[in-house]
Structures are given as C-alpha cells and as structure tokens.
Design a protein around this motif. Sequence first.
Motif, mmCIF file in Angstrom:
data_model
loop_
_atom_site.group_PDB
_atom_site.id
_atom_site.type_symbol
_atom_site.label_atom_id
_atom_site.label_comp_id
_atom_site.label_asym_id
_atom_site.label_seq_id
_atom_site.Cartn_x
_atom_site.Cartn_y
_atom_site.Cartn_z
ATOM 1 N N LYS A 191 0.851 -1.174 0.000
ATOM 2 C CA LYS A 191 0.000 0.000 0.000
ATOM 3 C C LYS A 191 0.894 1.234 0.000
ATOM 4 O O LYS A 191 2.068 1.168 0.364
ATOM 5 C CB LYS A 191 -0.895 0.008 1.242
ATOM 6 C CG LYS A 191 -1.914 -1.127 1.277
ATOM 7 C CD LYS A 191 -2.779 -1.033 2.528
ATOM 8 C CE LYS A 191 -3.809 -2.159 2.555
ATOM 9 N NZ LYS A 191 -4.655 -2.095 3.777
ATOM 10 N N LYS A 192 0.334 2.371 -0.424
ATOM 11 C CA LYS A 192 1.118 3.600 -0.457
ATOM 12 C C LYS A 192 1.704 3.891 0.924
ATOM 13 O O LYS A 192 1.029 3.802 1.934
ATOM 14 C CB LYS A 192 0.246 4.779 -0.914
ATOM 15 C CG LYS A 192 -0.089 4.766 -2.383
ATOM 16 C CD LYS A 192 -0.583 6.112 -2.880
ATOM 17 C CE LYS A 192 -1.844 6.572 -2.182
ATOM 18 N NZ LYS A 192 -2.358 7.834 -2.766
ATOM 19 N N GLY A 193 2.991 4.242 0.934
ATOM 20 C CA GLY A 193 3.657 4.577 2.183
ATOM 21 C C GLY A 193 4.240 3.393 2.914
ATOM 22 O O GLY A 193 4.790 3.557 4.004
ATOM 23 N N ASN A 194 4.152 2.189 2.307
ATOM 24 C CA ASN A 194 4.710 0.990 2.931
ATOM 25 C C ASN A 194 5.954 0.525 2.174
ATOM 26 O O ASN A 194 6.132 0.821 0.996
ATOM 27 C CB ASN A 194 3.684 -0.136 2.963
ATOM 28 C CG ASN A 194 2.569 0.137 3.956
ATOM 29 O OD1 ASN A 194 2.630 1.104 4.716
ATOM 30 N ND2 ASN A 194 1.548 -0.692 3.954
ATOM 31 N N TYR A 195 6.790 -0.237 2.887
ATOM 32 C CA TYR A 195 8.020 -0.757 2.265
ATOM 33 C C TYR A 195 7.984 -2.284 2.297
ATOM 34 O O TYR A 195 7.267 -2.901 3.094
ATOM 35 C CB TYR A 195 9.263 -0.235 2.989
ATOM 36 C CG TYR A 195 9.292 -0.486 4.474
ATOM 37 C CD1 TYR A 195 9.758 -1.703 4.996
ATOM 38 C CD2 TYR A 195 8.864 0.486 5.377
ATOM 39 C CE1 TYR A 195 9.790 -1.941 6.355
ATOM 40 C CE2 TYR A 195 8.886 0.259 6.744
ATOM 41 C CZ TYR A 195 9.352 -0.949 7.218
ATOM 42 O OH TYR A 195 9.379 -1.188 8.569
ATOM 43 N N SER A 196 8.786 -2.875 1.424
ATOM 44 C CA SER A 196 8.806 -4.335 1.305
ATOM 45 C C SER A 196 9.845 -4.944 2.240
ATOM 46 O O SER A 196 10.698 -4.240 2.801
ATOM 47 C CB SER A 196 9.156 -4.728 -0.137
ATOM 48 O OG SER A 196 10.529 -4.432 -0.405
ATOM 49 N N VAL A 208 12.004 -1.934 -1.480
ATOM 50 C CA VAL A 208 11.318 -0.869 -2.209
ATOM 51 C C VAL A 208 10.254 -0.230 -1.322
ATOM 52 O O VAL A 208 9.690 -0.882 -0.442
ATOM 53 C CB VAL A 208 10.678 -1.387 -3.516
ATOM 54 C CG1 VAL A 208 11.745 -1.773 -4.518
ATOM 55 C CG2 VAL A 208 9.726 -2.552 -3.252
ATOM 56 N N TYR A 209 9.995 1.035 -1.575
ATOM 57 C CA TYR A 209 9.025 1.828 -0.812
ATOM 58 C C TYR A 209 8.057 2.452 -1.810
ATOM 59 O O TYR A 209 8.463 3.220 -2.689
ATOM 60 C CB TYR A 209 9.769 2.913 -0.027
ATOM 61 C CG TYR A 209 8.889 3.855 0.768
ATOM 62 C CD1 TYR A 209 8.512 3.545 2.071
ATOM 63 C CD2 TYR A 209 8.467 5.068 0.232
ATOM 64 C CE1 TYR A 209 7.720 4.415 2.808
ATOM 65 C CE2 TYR A 209 7.681 5.942 0.956
ATOM 66 C CZ TYR A 209 7.310 5.608 2.250
ATOM 67 O OH TYR A 209 6.533 6.474 2.981
ATOM 68 N N LEU A 210 6.763 2.102 -1.710
ATOM 69 C CA LEU A 210 5.770 2.564 -2.675
ATOM 70 C C LEU A 210 5.317 3.984 -2.345
ATOM 71 O O LEU A 210 4.774 4.238 -1.275
ATOM 72 C CB LEU A 210 4.564 1.623 -2.701
ATOM 73 C CG LEU A 210 3.457 1.992 -3.696
ATOM 74 C CD1 LEU A 210 3.977 1.950 -5.132
ATOM 75 C CD2 LEU A 210 2.261 1.066 -3.533
#
Length: 435
Positions: A191-196, A208-210
Amino acid sequence: MCRIAWLFLCLLMGLKFSVSYAEDRRVLFRIDGEETSVEEFEHYYTQVYAVSRVSVERFLPHFLYYKLKVADAKRQSWDTITDFRLQCSALQNEILKSEERGMSQKQDTLLNWVRFRQISFLLPQHASSEQERVARQRIDSVYTALKNGIPFEKLAQSYVKAPLPSPYLDGEWIPERCLIKEFTGQLNTLKKGNYSAPFFSPLGIHIVYLLDRRQGVYPSETTGNAALQKVADSGFTERKDSLLNKTRMELCQVSDGLLAAYWDKRHGGTKSGNISDKELQSYFESHKNDYAWDLPHFKGGVIHCLNKKVASKLKKRLKKCPLNKWNEEISAFSQENPEWKVVVETGLFQIGTNPYVDKLAFKCGHFTPRTDLPYAFVLGKRLKKGPEDFQDVRNEVQRDYRLWTERTQMEELKRGFRIEINQDILKTVNCSGKK
C-alpha cells in the motif's frame, strides 16, 4: 538529472542498430576498433558550442571520455540487461514522436504506473555465496532500522553513493510493464507509504518503498528499428534521407547517454552534489597553493545599524557566533528589538570590492554612511595569503575536484582500450558549431 532528460536517456537503450550507418563517412577516432565519425562528433559539438563556445580541441577530451564510458559499459554488457531493454522499449515513442508525426499510430494502451524509492545493493550475475551473505547482512541492517522507525528517506540518503544496479529513477512514474517481475511482484503487495521486505532480483538485493500508483495511457510499443522503418517507408526521398540521418543520430545519442549515465552512477558520479565535504577538504589541503590570492581578502561581515549603542549589543551577540549563523542571530535580535533596524552583509570580500570593508578592515579608501543606518562596523578577519579552508572557495574546489576525478577516471579507462585518433580529420571539424 531532470525527469525529461532521464526519459530521453532511457528511451533507446538496447537497440541493435549499428552506429556505422554511412559507409563513406570520415572516422575521427576508434576505440578498440569501434569507429566514431566526424559527423557524430559535430552533432554533439554543435549543441555544446551553442552554450559554451568551447573550442574543438578543448571539447575533444571530454567527448572521448564520454565515449570511453560508453565503451566500458558495453564491454560489461550493461546494454543487454533485461529491465533496461524493457523500459526503453516502452518509452521509445517519446523521442520518436516528432519523426513519426503524421504517420499512423497504434492505439494507446492503458497501463499501470508506479512511483517508488529503493535501497539496493549490487550483486554480480554469478555472485559467490560470500558476496550474497555480505549483501544480505547489509540489507537486513537496513530492514531492522526501518522496523525501528527510522524513515526510509533518511536511510536511502545514507546509501546514495552506493552503486545502484537498477536504472529506475527514484520517485519517477514508471509503467509496471517496464519493471522486472521481482520488482512488480513486491510493489503489487504494498500500500502507499509501505516498504517491502528484502528481496533478490537478477540485479542484486533490494527494499522498495511505494510512493504512489495510478492508471494512464501510454503509446503502444514500437521498436527503434521499426520506427526507423516507418520513416524509411515514407515518401519524399530528400526529406526521408534527412530524417533518417537525424533519427539515427538521436538514437545513438540517447543510447550512449544512458550508458554513460549508468556508468557514472556505478562509479559514484562526479557531480558536486555527490562529493562529500571530507573529500573536498582533503583535495583542498593537497592543492592549497592553487588557491593562493594575489590580493588580501576579509572574511566576515559588514553590519549597518542606528548607532554605537546598538553596535555594541550586536558585537557581543555575534562575536562568538559562527558566520553562517549570523543572519539567524540578527533576525532574533530584530524580533527582540523591533525599533532597532539592522542590515548585514556577510561573505568573503576582496580588497577593493566593498568600500566599508576597505575603510574599516583594510584602512584605505572611504565610504558614505547610509542615511537610514548611519553606523557601520565590521567583524571578522583579514586573510592575506589565501583561504582558510575549502568553504572559502567551495565552488572552485568542487570544479577542480570534479575535473581531477574525471582525468583520473579517464586515464584508467584509456589503459583498458586501444585508442586511435585521426588528428588530421579533427582539423576539418566545423569550429563555428554551425552546419
């Protein structure tokens, strides 16, 4: 690099057309047998000349350095990396729009676009278990810091000088179809604002960070060779030949530009924004004599105020305050004493450039006091022989350090290639920059 410039650089990476498109052209130089024509050199030179009026002789080393970076990138097969080829294939129509204007286009396709940031560590194609272990250890440290609440942006800045294996420009909109499947798979779960969590790809190991996602249209893919064929199949022979020539030249410039930019990224770059203060200070200390002055300078400031009483209060506040904090201190002083207006000039003043400094610091010349702020005084020190540290001549040191780095890298590259330069042909280049 601005977004448009980056898009233009990314468009035609991976095209398999030959740079040697005219058998009868003149060859300016060869790098391991690969030819660069006078026509190509003039194409670049015309653009540079329009801005800088640099001579052919001065431009040649820079152009040769550029082409050596391209040759080194090709030698390492960076032009065959899958995600480079996919991204360029999807974006080619950006640069071919003008050439294809008026020709039939395929229907635009609705695509999923993403914006993301990444922290990545490069791994060679056949990485050893030890290399994978070290990379995994580093990325795990990053992941732990993220889980402990450290912002992604702050961590990403810590690794800005690490050579990134991915060509994706942080924060730019990219069609999902241009990403390799490992990136797409991770971004689709966020989701937006989350990282893997950390993940491997053929390029290395990443987090990665969306930032955002959207849907939008993008012209259907057209390969560079197919686009050229469209131009070749059009009518009007004279226009067609000119357009083909122009298109091929631009495709070559775009492909080479991307390779050179990727080479810079992998080697740390030479732009001043990528140079640390520690590197600049070290270079300055080693080349201090290069920055000696013929005339004395004054480092400090000139303060204009109402009277000697105000000046006395200001001197007490500024005496132990660093020069770069003066404006903040004076702003605070003005808020506390709104009836006392103060104006300050800070910096490095060469004798003869400021009448207040000349009179108050160097005891020469004269000045006419301001009518609104009649009392003036200076705080600082006289520097007779040269700057104290690199900050006094930061722009000059950045420029010289960048040039020194480029020369060093170029000499290293030269040792790895066989270079032949046709000096006689160089004399035929159009020095006016006009064709």
